[in-house]
Design an enzyme around this catalytic site. Sequence first.
Site, PDB file in Angstrom:
ATOM      1  N   ASP A  36      -2.836  -2.265  -1.899  1.00  0.00           N
ATOM      2  CA  ASP A  36      -3.917  -1.297  -1.686  1.00  0.00           C
ATOM      3  C   ASP A  36      -4.077  -0.375  -2.906  1.00  0.00           C
ATOM      4  O   ASP A  36      -3.255  -0.406  -3.835  1.00  0.00           O
ATOM      5  CB  ASP A  36      -3.662  -0.470  -0.418  1.00  0.00           C
ATOM      6  CG  ASP A  36      -2.288   0.199  -0.390  1.00  0.00           C
ATOM      7  OD1 ASP A  36      -1.524   0.072  -1.371  1.00  0.00           O
ATOM      8  OD2 ASP A  36      -1.974   0.844   0.620  1.00  0.00           O
ATOM      9  N   ASN A 104       0.962   8.274  10.042  1.00  0.00           N
ATOM     10  CA  ASN A 104       0.062   7.992  11.169  1.00  0.00           C
ATOM     11  C   ASN A 104       0.175   6.544  11.627  1.00  0.00           C
ATOM     12  O   ASN A 104      -0.624   6.083  12.434  1.00  0.00           O
ATOM     13  CB  ASN A 104      -1.387   8.286  10.758  1.00  0.00           C
ATOM     14  CG  ASN A 104      -1.832   7.425   9.582  1.00  0.00           C
ATOM     15  OD1 ASN A 104      -1.055   6.634   9.059  1.00  0.00           O
ATOM     16  ND2 ASN A 104      -3.075   7.581   9.165  1.00  0.00           N
ATOM     17  N   HIS A 106      -0.137   3.892   9.603  1.00  0.00           N
ATOM     18  CA  HIS A 106      -0.924   2.921   8.836  1.00  0.00           C
ATOM     19  C   HIS A 106      -0.027   1.964   8.056  1.00  0.00           C
ATOM     20  O   HIS A 106       1.116   2.276   7.740  1.00  0.00           O
ATOM     21  CB  HIS A 106      -1.957   3.613   7.920  1.00  0.00           C
ATOM     22  CG  HIS A 106      -1.408   4.301   6.710  1.00  0.00           C
ATOM     23  ND1 HIS A 106      -2.123   5.260   6.024  1.00  0.00           N
ATOM     24  CD2 HIS A 106      -0.225   4.189   6.022  1.00  0.00           C
ATOM     25  CE1 HIS A 106      -1.415   5.674   4.994  1.00  0.00           C
ATOM     26  NE2 HIS A 106      -0.265   5.038   4.976  1.00  0.00           N
ATOM     27  N   GLU A 111      -5.943   2.039   8.695  1.00  0.00           N
ATOM     28  CA  GLU A 111      -5.756   3.292   9.418  1.00  0.00           C
ATOM     29  C   GLU A 111      -5.814   3.052  10.934  1.00  0.00           C
ATOM     30  O   GLU A 111      -6.342   2.033  11.389  1.00  0.00           O
ATOM     31  CB  GLU A 111      -6.851   4.283   9.000  1.00  0.00           C
ATOM     32  CG  GLU A 111      -6.808   4.647   7.504  1.00  0.00           C
ATOM     33  CD  GLU A 111      -5.674   5.605   7.137  1.00  0.00           C
ATOM     34  OE1 GLU A 111      -4.513   5.358   7.519  1.00  0.00           O
ATOM     35  OE2 GLU A 111      -5.949   6.605   6.445  1.00  0.00           O
TER      36      GLU A 111
HETATM   37  C1  F6R Z   1       1.064   2.352  -0.417  1.00  0.00           C
HETATM   38  C2  F6R Z   1       0.834   1.981   0.980  1.00  0.00           C
HETATM   39  C3  F6R Z   1       0.994   3.006   2.044  1.00  0.00           C
HETATM   40  C4  F6R Z   1       2.432   3.523   2.103  1.00  0.00           C
HETATM   41  C5  F6R Z   1       2.622   4.516   3.245  1.00  0.00           C
HETATM   42  C6  F6R Z   1       4.007   5.146   3.204  1.00  0.00           C
HETATM   43  O1  F6R Z   1       0.793   1.270  -1.264  1.00  0.00           O
HETATM   44  O2  F6R Z   1       0.504   0.871   1.266  1.00  0.00           O
HETATM   45  O3  F6R Z   1       0.610   2.462   3.280  1.00  0.00           O
HETATM   46  O4  F6R Z   1       3.296   2.430   2.282  1.00  0.00           O
HETATM   47  O5  F6R Z   1       1.661   5.519   3.193  1.00  0.00           O
HETATM   48  O6  F6R Z   1       4.127   5.904   2.032  1.00  0.00           O
HETATM   49  P1  F6R Z   1       5.569   6.424   1.544  1.00  0.00           P
HETATM   50  O7  F6R Z   1       6.368   5.204   1.267  1.00  0.00           O
HETATM   51  O8  F6R Z   1       5.277   7.213   0.299  1.00  0.00           O
HETATM   52  O9  F6R Z   1       6.134   7.222   2.663  1.00  0.00           O
END
Ligand code: F6R
Length: 211
Positions: A36, A104, A106, A111
């Site tokens: 992403d 959340n 995701h 989302e």
């Molecule tokens: C980033 C991604 C996001 C993160 C998620 C957790 O490429 O795909 O979905 O994996 O927001 O973020 P961290 O690891 O920073 O807690």
Amino acid sequence: LCLAAGDTPRLAYRLLSDIVQKEMIDCSGLTFIGLDEWIGIPSDNPGSCSHFLHTHLFGPLGIKHSQVRLFDVTQPDLVRECTSMNEYVRSKGIDMMVVGVGMNGHIGFNEPGVREDLEAHVADLDDTTRAVGQKYFSTHTTLSKGITLGLRQMLQSRRVILMASGQKKAPIIRSALQGDISTDVPASLIRKHPNGRTILDEDAASLLTII
Ligand code: F6R
């Protein structure tokens, strides 16, 4: 390999880089797909997913540009960029997807409430993602949309590893692993994957009920 950026996989990527360097493992046959990217954030911004993957993985592993396919958010037509990414994913297949989980629930930028059958798409980021995402940037940054592979591509990957660490992830991990399987908590969909694995530290696992 399809990889997430973010804090969660940072240590895993460092350990992988260390092993590859120490044991001189040949990575030239690998292809990397970025899960992403933030829309509106150029790849030279240290908060971008692209910058993260280059800094923490592709650089240390000596990966060539030709081995990497990331979302290009500078493309004027992002729907076309999604189509192009879908074609690329289809042509290669994904042997393993490594994902984190947002506060959340995701996965990537899928989302809560996202459709399960979507492939790559542009997503409106929810309030939690916009707020939590500030941690990757040194100054306040407007985050409103992201571009992401879809849950369909996660479910079609041969293997999926979901990682989470820290107490702050404990409530969402409990919902994802012991609540209903529903796109209200996109991470719960990993339970539908025949080769889905979750790797947690003790803090992130602390609210799970041992059955
Ligand atoms: C980033 C991604 C996001 C993160 C998620 C957790 O490429 O795909 O979905 O994996 O927001 O973020 P961290 O690891 O920073 O807690």
